[in-house]
Scaffold this motif. Structure first.
Motif, PDB file in Angstrom:
ATOM      1  N   THR A 327      50.915  33.289  47.263  1.00 54.27           N
ATOM      2  CA  THR A 327      51.317  33.368  45.868  1.00 54.27           C
ATOM      3  C   THR A 327      52.546  32.490  45.684  1.00 54.27           C
ATOM      4  N   GLY A 730      37.909  36.936  33.561  1.00 52.92           N
ATOM      5  CA  GLY A 730      39.317  37.261  33.382  1.00 52.92           C
ATOM      6  C   GLY A 730      39.559  38.064  32.124  1.00 52.92           C
ATOM      7  N   GLY A 762      44.857  41.864  37.698  1.00 53.34           N
ATOM      8  CA  GLY A 762      45.325  40.568  37.239  1.00 53.34           C
ATOM      9  C   GLY A 762      44.937  40.306  35.792  1.00 53.34           C
ATOM     10  N   TRP A 763      45.812  39.638  35.064  1.00 61.05           N
ATOM     11  CA  TRP A 763      45.522  39.170  33.714  1.00 61.05           C
ATOM     12  C   TRP A 763      45.343  37.667  33.830  1.00 61.05           C
ATOM     13  N   VAL A 764      44.102  37.214  33.804  1.00 70.83           N
ATOM     14  CA  VAL A 764      43.773  35.818  34.103  1.00 70.83           C
ATOM     15  C   VAL A 764      43.170  35.179  32.858  1.00 70.83           C
ATOM     16  N   TYR A 778      44.519  30.655  40.349  1.00 68.54           N
ATOM     17  CA  TYR A 778      44.678  31.079  38.959  1.00 68.54           C
ATOM     18  C   TYR A 778      46.128  31.510  38.738  1.00 68.54           C
ATOM     19  N   ASN A 780      48.583  34.425  36.981  1.00 66.20           N
ATOM     20  CA  ASN A 780      48.536  35.826  36.600  1.00 66.20           C
ATOM     21  C   ASN A 780      49.611  36.096  35.548  1.00 66.20           C
ATOM     22  N   TYR A 782      50.620  38.819  34.409  1.00 66.55           N
ATOM     23  CA  TYR A 782      51.424  40.006  34.684  1.00 66.55           C
ATOM     24  C   TYR A 782      52.728  39.681  35.424  1.00 66.55           C
ATOM     25  N   TYR A 787      48.146  32.398  42.156  1.00 67.23           N
ATOM     26  CA  TYR A 787      47.456  33.104  43.231  1.00 67.23           C
ATOM     27  C   TYR A 787      46.389  32.186  43.811  1.00 67.23           C
TER      28      TYR A 787
END
Length: 975
Positions: A327, A730, A762-764, A778, A780, A782, A787
């Motif tokens: 990350t 997502g 995850g908020w993608v 991607y 994230n 949040y 990641y």
């Protein structure tokens, strides 16, 4: 009279002395003589003057005559061209028989040499090589035919070539003249009656002998009348009019009954796919690895494969588990802390709809390029280059300072245009001298403006201008990586249009590699005619500007003219009533043929429904529109314009809240086509897949059942990317409140069945995702981190007893299996797991990764990975002795009884999983001779028994008592 040296003679009474002077009549005579001499001198001068004048006149006449003669002798008019002349050498050679018909230029020195040396009849040599020889019946033999002197002036782009015939005589006497209509070879080119060479003068043929014995092979070089000149394909006239004489060569091919083992370079043993952790560079002999290696160039091959933002990666692999490789924080995000933040637990704004992050990701050769958010636009002038497998930053450059173009634009608009995104470029250059991918590829600014060297970020001088990029242009990718752009240009006027349709080719614009040459240049005009594959008059003379909306290279383009609103431009109460659709063939044999043109009704004035274009895919010959009010998808045949089928009405069968998907910018990503399926998703909270053949529902996956998420709206299910048979889903909310809604997850679905493969917190955002080399990256929302998800490396330990163990006595074998991905060495993870991050099972992976990288609680019931135990015993036998499983700490234990005496090597093996590549470790121990309880009870005969032992002890005691008594008696007696 004395002589005094004078000679006297008498002639008319004259007397001359020896010097020729008159000596008679001195004074009077000399006076007369002087007068006479004066008159004679005057006459002589006159004569001389006249003579000189005459001579000058004659000389001039002669000179003019000579000039005239020379001019007449060296001026040789060319037949039919009275104003042009040959020189003497050319004229002489022509008179002697040199073929120079039709030529209006003098012969070069080289051409005259060919005449003077060969009189235009040039001897040739040709050869034939048949390999292998000997060969077995039924094995393929390769024949190479060539003239060692290349065809003069032959290039890849002209038709200067040699021609050959091949005669094969079999052992039975059968004569085969080649080529025939049945002649087959993967290499040769024929005219139908002869083999045609390549530009080097050679050609190839393969055949399979079916008789045992000697074959006779004769190649014949066909006589060639060389009629190429500077107006017909040659670069000069040096060989025009010459004749290359025929020649031949014969060889013998030995064919035997037994097949032969072909010799040559032995390829190494190569795994078709890597079974261990791998990185780039991939060694050049590992060609099968192309199936797992891939790139994300953010172009028509991946991001726009099947239309703008279809985001379908056709190459390589994609993760089958949620294992995190690393990350990387990109900005301050997440919870701020404190109580004066407007709301307890308030977080930073993550951009959502209007400043989305990580929108322009590119992956080339295992390197990830992106723009970090610096202020609040979602991007910046900076471009970071990271190692895809480790997250290590390789370099960072300021693109605006270097080339005047921001890497990620500030606009939140979805990347649909041809000029609002950077992209990667690789091209396979194949010509006579260069083969392979142009090294090292390019990173291009929008619309090819400037180029960066991708490995270093160094700016090149390459600056391409006038690339077709007007509205309505469509880009597709050619078979060798070239980008092709289709566009219409009106060369007439608005009232009298004259449209031309063209195919622009990037490979004809971007310089290729050549000897000692840098492929970059200062400025290249991409608008020149030579930059196009073709430019033809359009079969349609449109009254309004057309837009190409789909294309299949070498097959078809499809488009519209008129207004067809999409996305946030629809629906509307004043929606257009109809739009014109059309299709044009771009196949070589029917280039420019109109397939159809018709008007399509896109507004229903009775029901007040609008038909909005969603996706056009020329690879599948379909375009799909949506009745936006009801959520019903309608498919049309791209080749005919006829309607094919309709789906169910999602507003009624799922949720009407899906309407807000299609009337927003995000709608373009929520209709995808791949694997013969149409995928739809969005605010319905579900992902649906329909068969392209008939529109029936293949599967439907509910992210969260509508109405159960605690909100009026359904839980979002935003499709992000399709790759390797998987669909990644997502989240998104147009104007997301903060803190962001909890519980959103990145989901991986089986693209064929809709079954869940894995999911993780995850908020993608659907465009902040890409995949290459088996790694999914991607951003994230949040926590504001990048990641990277994919298979990671592991490391094992194993120990066995350090002392010898008896045969048959259990020994304990123990060890660990540790995740050694780059992320485990990050500061936080290394501090929390000083002994390493344990490797866990695929089933436990998502929860475990959330614990390791996302500060979530440690999951219960974590299971480890399977471990197999092998030994090599003292007899050198390799044996599998059992299996075990590691625990949540990464440790495994196994007990085993050695069964023979001697040294043992212990090998513990983790074969790998969807999350990890495998690993192994070794130890050793020694097993000594076994001592059994039964052996201890079987004592040898003649040994002392317990009773005997007691008797002996008693006797010894008695003897000692007697001795003591004697000693005491003697002592007392002495006193």
């Amino acid at each position: 009279m004395k002589n005094y040296g004078r000679k006297l003679f008498s002639r008319n009474s004259h007397c001359l002395d020896a010097k020729g002077l008159f000596t008679v009549g001195q004074d009077s005579y000399f006076q007369k003589l002087k007068k006479v001499k004066k008159k004679m001198q005057a006459k002589l001068n006159k004569i001389v003057t006249i003579a000189i004048a005459l001579m000058l006149a004659i000389t001039m006449v002669i000179s003019f005559e000579t000039f005239s003669l020379i001019n007449a002798q060296t001026t040789y008019p060319i037949p039919g061209r009275p104003n042009d002349t040959y020189n003497l050498e050319t004229y002489t050679a022509i008179q002697e028989g040199m073929h120079w018909t039709g030529m209006v230029a003098n012969a070069s020195a080289a051409r005259l040499t060919l005449w003077n040396r060969f009189h235009d009849k040039i001897p040739t040599y040709c050869f034939l090589l048949a390999a292998p020889s000997p060969i077995g019946v039924g094995q393929t033999n390769n024949v190479v035919m060539f003239n060692p002197q290349t065809p003069p002036g032959a290039t890849l782009n002209n038709n200067i070539r040699y021609q050959f015939k091949l005669q094969v005589t079999t052992p039975s006497g059968k004569v085969i003249n080649l080529p025939t209509s049945a002649a087959v070879s993967g290499f040769q080119t024929t005219t139908g009656t002869t083999f045609v060479s390549d530009s080097t003068g050679s050609t190839y043929y393969s055949f399979t002998p079916d008789e045992v014995g000697n074959y006779t092979l004769t190649v014949t070089f066909m006589e060639l009348n060389f009629m190429w000149n500077t107006t017909s394909g040659a670069s000069n006239n040096d060989y025009y009019g010459t004749t290359f004489l025929s020649s031949n060569y014969t060889t013998t091919l030995v064919v035997q009954e037994e097949p032969i083992a072909l010799s040559g370079l032995t390829p190494p043993a190569i795994s078709p796919i890597p079974t261990e952790y791998w990185t780039r560079p991939i060694e050049g002999q590992n060609t099968p690895w192309y199936t797992v290696a891939s790139n994300w160039l953010a172009n028509a091959h991946d991001r726009d494969n099947g239309g703008a933002e279809n985001r379908y990666q056709p190459d390589g692999t994609a993760p089958n588990s949620g294992h995190i490789l690393w990350t990387k924080p990109t900005e301050d995000l997440g919870v701020l802390g404190g109580s004066n933040t407007g709301e307890n637990g308030q977080v930073f704004n993550a951009g959502a709809q209007y400043q989305p992050r990580f929108m322009n990701q590119i992956i080339m050769y295992g390197r990830l390029y992106y723009s970090p958010n610096i202020f609040s636009s979602g991007g910046s002038d900076l471009m970071n280059c990271l190692d895809l497998k480790t997250g290590k930053q390789i370099y960072q450059v300021n693109t605006t300072a270097l080339v005047g173009s921001q890497f990620q634009l500030t606009s939140y608009a979805i990347s649909q245009g041809l000029s609002n995104a950077w992209f990667g470029y690789y091209y396979d250059q194949e010509d006579a001298n260069e083969h392979g991918i142009q090294n090292p590829g390019w990173l291009f600014t929008p619309n090819y403006g400037r180029a960066l060297q991708p490995a270093t970020g160094i700016v090149s001088n390459l600056n391409i201008i006038n690339v077709p990029s007007t509205a309505g242009v469509f880009e597709a990718q050619g078979p060798k990586g070239e980008n092709l752009r289709y566009s219409f240009v009106n060369k007439g006027t608005a009232n009298n249009p004259s449209y031309y349709l063209s195919q622009w080719n990037s490979s004809k614009t971007i310089p290729g590699m050549s000897a000692y040459a840098d492929p970059s240049a200062n400025v290249i005009n991409a608008g020149l005619a030579t930059r196009f594959d073709w430019n033809i008059s359009s079969p349609i003379q449109f009254t309004t500007a057309p837009s190409v909306r789909a294309a299949k290279v070498g097959d078809i383009i499809w488009g519209t003219n008129g207004t067809w609103p999409t996305g946030s431009g629809a629906p509307s109460y004043t929606y257009p009533a109809e739009v014109t659709i059309w299709a044009i063939s771009i196949a070589p044999d029917s280039l420019g043929r109109l397939l159809y043109m018709k008007n399509l009704q896109i507004d229903d004035p009775v029901l007040n429904t609008n038909l909005v274009l969603q996706r056009a895919d020329a690879n599948n010959n379909v375009f799909v529109a949506l009745v936006v009010q009801t959520g019903q998808f309608v498919a049309f045949n791209m080749r005919t314009g006829e309607q094919l089928w309709k789906t169910d009405q999602q507003a009624y069968t799922i949720s009407p809240y899906g309407y807000y998907t299609w009337s927003s910018l995000i709608g373009i990503t929520q209709t995808k086509i791949a694997y013969d399926l149409l995928y739809t998703a969005g605010y319905t909270g579900t992902v649906s897949a329909y068969h392209l053949s008939n529109g029936t529902l293949a599967w439907r996956h509910e992210v969260i059942p509508p109405g159960t998420a605690g909100y009026i709206k359904s839980s979002p299910a935003m499709m992000a990317l399709i790759a390797d048979g998987k669909l990644y889903v997502g989240s998104h909310e147009h104007s997301a409140m903060t803190p962001l809604d909890p519980g959103n997850r990145l989901k991986c679905l089986n693209a064929t069945t809709g079954e869940s493969i894995w999911q993780m917190s995850g908020w993608v955002y659907p465009e902040s995702i890409a995949v290459a080399d088996g790694v999914l990256v991607y951003w994230n929302d949040y926590d504001g981190q990048l990641y990277a998800v994919g298979q990671g490396p592991t490391a094992m330990t194993v120990t066995a007893p350090n002392t010898a163990s008896p045969v048959g006595t259990p020994v304990v074998i123990r060890g660990t299996v540790i995740d050694v991905s780059a992320g485990t060495q990050q500061d936080e993870q290394a501090a929390r797991f000083p002994h390493g991050v344990p490797a866990v099972s695929d089933e436990s992976m998502s929860g475990w990764m959330e614990y390791v990288y996302m500060q979530k609680a440690s999951p219960a019931n974590v299971t480890g990975v399977p471990v197999s135990i092998y030994v090599i015993d003292g007899n050198n036998n390799y044996r599998h002795i059992g299996d075990t499983t590691s625990d949540a700490s990464g440790m495994f234990t196994y007990a085993w009884k050695p069964d023979i005496e001697g040294p043992y090597t212990v090998k513990a093996v983790f074969e790998g999983s969807q999350s990890y590549y495998g690993s192994a470790a070794e130890s050793s121990f020694y097993a000594s001779q076994e001592v059994t309880p039964e052996a201890l009870t079987q004592l040898p005969t003649g040994l002392v028994t317990t009773a005997d032992l007691l008797l002996y002890i008693g006797a010894v005691i008695a003897v000692n008592v007697v001795l003591i008594a004697i000693v005491a008696f003697l002592v007392l007696k002495k006193r």
